[in-house]
Design an enzyme around this catalytic site. Structure first.
Site, short mmCIF file in Angstrom:
data_model
loop_
_atom_site.label_atom_id
_atom_site.label_comp_id
_atom_site.label_asym_id
_atom_site.label_seq_id
_atom_site.Cartn_x
_atom_site.Cartn_y
_atom_site.Cartn_z
N GLY A 1 27.15 -0.79 30.16
CA GLY A 1 26.37 -1.19 28.22
C GLY A 1 27.09 0.06 27.58
O GLY A 1 28.46 1.46 28.18
N SER A 2 26.60 0.16 26.63
CA SER A 2 26.73 1.59 25.48
C SER A 2 26.51 2.82 25.64
O SER A 2 26.69 3.85 25.17
CB SER A 2 25.98 0.97 24.45
OG SER A 2 26.18 0.01 23.56
N THR A 3 25.38 2.56 26.81
CA THR A 3 25.60 4.30 27.96
C THR A 3 27.05 5.01 28.10
O THR A 3 27.07 6.47 28.16
CB THR A 3 24.81 3.95 28.68
OG1 THR A 3 25.46 3.08 29.74
CG2 THR A 3 23.84 4.01 28.62
N PHE A 4 28.27 4.18 28.22
CA PHE A 4 29.42 4.71 28.53
C PHE A 4 29.76 4.85 27.29
O PHE A 4 30.90 5.76 26.84
CB PHE A 4 30.14 3.95 29.60
CG PHE A 4 31.71 3.62 29.70
CD1 PHE A 4 31.69 4.54 31.42
CD2 PHE A 4 32.20 3.39 29.14
CE1 PHE A 4 32.92 5.00 31.34
CE2 PHE A 4 34.10 4.15 29.61
CZ PHE A 4 34.05 4.76 30.96
N LYS A 5 30.01 4.32 25.87
CA LYS A 5 30.04 5.45 24.95
C LYS A 5 30.26 6.60 24.60
O LYS A 5 31.66 7.18 24.29
CB LYS A 5 29.43 5.04 23.66
CG LYS A 5 29.67 3.14 23.29
CD LYS A 5 28.56 3.13 22.33
CE LYS A 5 28.65 0.90 22.37
NZ LYS A 5 28.07 0.47 21.08
#
Length: 648
Positions: free
Chosen positions: A326-330
């Site tokens: 999810g957004s932790t990959f951004k």
């Protein structure tokens, strides 16, 4: 009738020749036997004496003492304790059934164990001892010893067995041992003889299995005198083997216990990593199980309850579980763009709530959009459109390569069972695995940690530690072997532009400390321990256009298994990172609500080395936190820790 003298003479000559021939043959046979007897009794005397000695004296293996396992402070995690058992020699018992019935009046015999013993009796010679009851109490052994004259063939014995005093807290890390099975032997090309000792225990999963050769040690031997039927008469001498190595782990058992308790009631995982050394301070998967149940053989009802639990207590979610990050990959997408020089910190992207890509709309989580956002604001508010736009500029191959540099899509070398590599896909991967070309929509999905992208909680903690330090931090689980320190996981510099890393850290700081940040509600108030982090929510279902038009169904209104996963990664203190943390709550909904509070509490516990003061928390949360701390302390207190005073 008178015989002719010539005939008599001829007959005498014939008889004499025959007598001589027979006598010669007999003499030759006697001579041959005499020579053979001399050869065997004189020339080969030493060889036959050795064979006779081997028939009288046997050499038997003595099981080695298994190495013990400790945490970083020397607290016992896995050790050996005396195990009392009652054995029966069938040929000495006479009426076996009567003796067993008499024994049952003194010691409680498990029906399953008794049935296994009867099966073993049918397969084994009558002079071999058979275990009727294992791990009985000292009181039971005393009763058997007192009544020995009335129990022919029964003998009380003492051995060693494995025990895990921390119970569920480290089951997925340490693992457990169990008796050697036929399956275990078939897996080995040339099994060591010690593995064939009845009820010999070996590691089955976790550290116990991965470091089996270190922990097992080397078998000793003893010379015993046996009679013609093979029964042992006496022990002549003994040579002790080499005990297994003692292992000291990097884990802090108290922090691990707290983390496990904090995750109670969830299907979740949390990892705490030392940013300086790569030491795993806590690596918790919930729910867990008691490894002591497996040491002697788990019962069918207990095993069924574990396998039928939808929260999967037997699975180690920290290293086996892989989830869309999810957004932790951004941060990875942003670092790929920054390193390529494609964006500056003040450049903005307009977010109307979606981005049109190849005729398809890729939506932002905020339906109305975020308007114009730069790098820091995009991460702080977790704008999806900003990262769709970046990814289309950078391309999936560079994003995938950057993910690998930060520890994603890489199998980390840890002595734990089924460590997953995760997945940081690129064009070649899709062509190889799916025989399809990579699509631009795949890149958009990957940019926000969805689509094919998969990572474990361990990998997310490693990624966070590398962002915090700029070094290739590698996770380390074993601190020392027999007191010899193992290599550090501090790692060499990543070779990244330090200015770009500072931008990422500053943006992660805003996530937790800016009022508009998605993790602001879970911030740390203590200035010395301020936290930087990133929330994440990963979808496990497709949202149709019709559902979007009508309004996306809230997670709490969905069945548990269709709700989004909640994630959070972070490090603290911001100015001088000591610990990195990752938390994944399966089907927990939003990362800011379900995962960030857990990560904040665990980080504070690690930073303070125990229960943190209430003034480290926001004012509005302190009464709730105080009640939570009291509840967790009550739940942890009754769990006695046998032999905890023993240190490495």
């Amino acid at each position: 009738m008178k015989r002719n003298p010539r005939e008599l003479e001829q007959t005498h000559k014939t008889f004499s020749r025959r007598a001589l021939l027979v006598g010669g043959i007999q003499a030759a046979m006697i001579g041959t036997l005499a020579m053979r007897m001399r050869f065997m009794q004189v020339d080969q005397a030493d060889q036959f004496r050795l064979l006779a000695e081997e028939n009288r004296i046997n050499i038997r293996l003595v099981p080695p003492t298994r190495g013990e396992i400790f945490d970083r402070e020397g607290r016992v995690l896995g050790r050996n304790i005396p195990s009392y058992r009652v054995v029966l020699v069938p040929e000495d018992a006479g009426d076996v059934d009567k003796v067993i019935a008499d024994l049952a009046q003194l010691v409680q015999l498990d029906p399953e164990e008794l049935e296994r013993a009867r099966t073993e009796m049918r397969r084994s010679p009558p002079f071999l001892p058979i275990t009727l009851a294992d791990q009985v109490t000292w009181e039971d052994i005393s009763r058997v010893a007192v009544n020995a004259p009335a129990l022919p063939g029964i003998t009380p014995e003492v051995g060693l067995t494995r025990v895990y005093p921390r119970h569920e807290d480290l089951a997925h890390v340490v693992g457990y041992v169990g008796p050697v099975s036929d399956y275990d032997l078939n897996q080995l090309e040339d099994p060591e003889p010690v593995l064939r000792i009845p009820r010999f225990q070996i590691g089955k999963v976790g550290l116990e299995a991965k470091h089996e050769s270190l922990l097992r040690g080397k078998a000793g031997s003893k010379r015993v005198e046996v009679n013609a039927s093979g029964r042992v008469m006496r022990e002549l001498d003994r040579r002790e083997g080499e005990p297994g190595a003692d292992l000291q782990l990097t884990i802090d058992a108290d922090l691990q216990e707290y983390t496990q308790a904090r995750l109670a009631g969830e299907s979740a995982a949390a990892v705490v990593l030392d940013c300086e050394t790569g030491d795993l301070r806590a690596i918790s998967s919930a729910p867990s199980f008691d490894p002591n149940l497996f040491v002697r053989g788990i019962s069918v009802p207990d095993y069924r309850s574990l396998t039928e639990d939808k929260y999967r207590p037997l699975a180690n979610k920290t290293v086996q579980g892989v989830y869309p990050p999810g957004s932790t990959f951004k941060m990875i997408t942003a670092m790929a763009a920054l390193e390529e020089g494609l964006i500056g910190p003040d450049e903005t992207v307009y977010c109307p709530g979606f981005l049109e890509v190849s005729g398809r709309r890729f939506h932002c989580w905020k339906r109305g959009g975020h308007g114009h956002v730069n790098l820091e604001n995009s991460l702080k508010q977790s704008c999806d459109v900003y990262y769709y736009d970046l990814a289309l500029k950078v391309g999936i191959d560079k994003i995938s390569a950057m993910a690998n540099r930060f520890g994603l899509g890489v199998r980390h070398d840890l002595p734990m069972s089924a460590v997953a590599a995760g997945l940081a896909p690129d064009r070649a991967w899709k062509r190889r695995v799916h025989d399809q070309e990579w699509l631009v929509g795949d890149t958009a999905n990957a940019s926000i940690g969805q689509g094919y992208m998969l990572a474990s909680p361990l990998q997310l903690a490693v990624m966070t530690a590398r962002i915090a330090t700029g070094r290739e931090v590698a996770p380390r689980l074993v601190k020392s072997v027999n007191g010899i320190e193992q290599p550090s996981g501090a790692g060499e510099p990543l070779g990244m532009n330090e200015n770009n890393l500072r931008k990422m850290r500053r943006a992660m700081y805003a996530v937790s400390n800016d009022r508009r940040g998605t993790a602001y509600g879970s911030r740390i108030i203590e200035d010395a321990y301020r936290m930087a982090g990133k929330t994440g929510t990963s979808q496990v279902r497709n949202i149709t256009a019709a559902e979007r038009a009508a309004g996306v169904i809230r997670n709490e209104d969905l069945p548990w298994e269709r709700r989004d996963h909640a994630l959070f990664v972070g490090f603290a203190p911001y100015e001088n990172p000591r610990y990195a943390v990752s938390v994944v709550v399966e089907h927990g909904g939003g990362g800011s609500r379900a995962a960030a509070p857990v990560a904040r509490d665990v980080l504070l516990q690690a930073l303070y080395g125990g229960t943190p003061p209430l003034d480290a928390y926001p004012q509005k949360d302190r009464s709730r936190i105080e009640a939570q701390q009291e509840r967790l302390e009550r739940e942890r207190r009754p769990r006695a820790r046998p032999n905890e005073s023993d240190r490495a």
